[in-house]
Design an enzyme around this catalytic site. Structure first.
Site, PDB file in Angstrom:
ATOM      1  CG  HIS A  40      -2.035  -1.024   1.111  1.00  0.00           C
ATOM      2  ND1 HIS A  40      -2.945  -1.075   0.079  1.00  0.00           N
ATOM      3  CD2 HIS A  40      -2.343  -2.065   1.910  1.00  0.00           C
ATOM      4  CE1 HIS A  40      -3.762  -2.092   0.258  1.00  0.00           C
ATOM      5  NE2 HIS A  40      -3.423  -2.714   1.366  1.00  0.00           N
ATOM      6  CD  GLU A 139      -3.924  -8.710   5.266  1.00  0.00           C
ATOM      7  OE1 GLU A 139      -4.055  -7.636   5.876  1.00  0.00           O
ATOM      8  OE2 GLU A 139      -3.129  -8.836   4.308  1.00  0.00           O
ATOM      9  CG  ASP A 165      -7.125  -5.845   4.386  1.00  0.00           C
ATOM     10  OD1 ASP A 165      -8.005  -5.135   3.859  1.00  0.00           O
ATOM     11  OD2 ASP A 165      -5.948  -5.841   4.002  1.00  0.00           O
TER      12      ASP A 165
HETATM   13  C1  3PY Z   1      -4.332  -4.403   7.698  1.00  0.00           C
HETATM   14  O1  3PY Z   1      -4.593  -4.019   8.852  1.00  0.00           O
HETATM   15  O2  3PY Z   1      -5.128  -5.025   6.979  1.00  0.00           O
HETATM   16  C2  3PY Z   1      -3.024  -4.131   7.126  1.00  0.00           C
HETATM   17  O3  3PY Z   1      -2.651  -4.785   6.190  1.00  0.00           O
HETATM   18  C3  3PY Z   1      -2.217  -3.008   7.672  1.00  0.00           C
HETATM   19  O4  3PY Z   1      -1.475  -2.392   6.682  1.00  0.00           O
HETATM   20 MG    MG Z   2      -4.137  -5.659   5.087  1.00  0.00          MG
END
Ligand code: 3PY
Ligand code: MG
Length: 243
Positions: A40, A139, A165
């Site tokens: 990102h 995530e 995420d």
């Molecule tokens: C998240 O919290 O999904 C991340 O990948 C942080 O950058």
């Molecule tokens: Mg993430």
């Protein structure tokens, strides 16, 4: 410098901008590791090389979050000298095994030799077998369902949670996820303890880091370069600034 691999707890700073002077200054501030975010952040392959070359490995460890589980990206992060590789959106044990294969030379994996760090000759098998620290990110809902299988994969140093995420994937707000004492975060920490695998998480702010530490997450990204700038502007201009 303490090597993060010997620890189950560490504090890191997460670079989105990849601005060289800012990155170097934060790297020298006392964190255990600094991460260059290629998923990102504004850090493409060329920028990664420059930032990694300028990194003072005596100040703290260098981590890279690759843009995806692409073996070329993982090899490149290691070639430029990262000792920790964070891989986003890992969903299954097979994907975790593929990451281990991408990060290790034969016979463990299929990584190709070609570091950009100084080379003093051909690799010996011993030099080539130095273990990279791999932190697959948990995530997604699928990864949560497959967590025990992922934790059983050999060659992982820790799993790393992306709470932003993960909260979206579970249909919760971030605040709800962090407040849920018996929810997904507690389940993840319990599974890691049972498997004997370290766990970490992106916090992004000291307040979130404290909350995540209470759950038992050891490796924490406590801030970002953007967060540090926001904190500075809020300090300089009272009454204005990001929370
Ligand atoms: C998240 O919290 O999904 C991340 O990948 C942080 O950058
Ligand atoms: Mg993430």
């Amino acid at each position: 410098m303490t090597t993060v691999s010997k620890l189950t707890e560490s504090r890191g700073a997460w670079m989105m901008l990849g601005e060289p002077g800012l990155t170097a200054r934060i790297a020298g501030a006392g964190f255990d590791w600094i991460l260059l975010d290629q998923q990102h952040g504004a850090i493409g392959p060329d920028r990664l090389v420059g930032l990694a070359r300028a990194h003072d490995h005596g100040a703290c460890e260098l981590a890279v979050r690759v843009p995806s589980a692409d073996p070329a990206a993982i090899g490149r992060a290691l070639d430029v000298g990262a000792s920790i590789v964070v891989v986003p959106l890992v969903q299954t044990a097979d994907e975790a095994r593929a990451i281990v294969a991408a990060a290790n030379y034969p016979p463990v994996g299929g990584r190709s030799w070609g570091p950009l760090t100084p080379l003093w000759g051909a690799p010996t098998p011993d030099a080539a077998s130095a273990k990279p620290r791999l932190w697959p990110m948990i995530e997604t809902r699928t990864a949560l369902d497959q967590l025990d299988e992922i934790l059983a994969v050999e060659g992982l140093d820790a799993v790393f949670i992306g709470p932003y995420d993960l909260s979206l994937a579970l249909g919760m707000t971030l605040a709800e996820l962090l407040a849920d004492d018996r929810g997904p975060l507690a389940t993840i920490v319990a599974a890691c303890r049972k498997a004997g695998v370290a766990c970490g998480a992106f916090a992004g702010s000291p307040a979130n880091a404290k909350r995540l530490a209470k759950f038992g997450f050891g490796h924490l990204a406590v801030t970002t370069d953007l967060g540090i700038i926001d904190a500075g502007t809020a300090f300089v201009l009272p009454g204005w600034g990001a929370p």
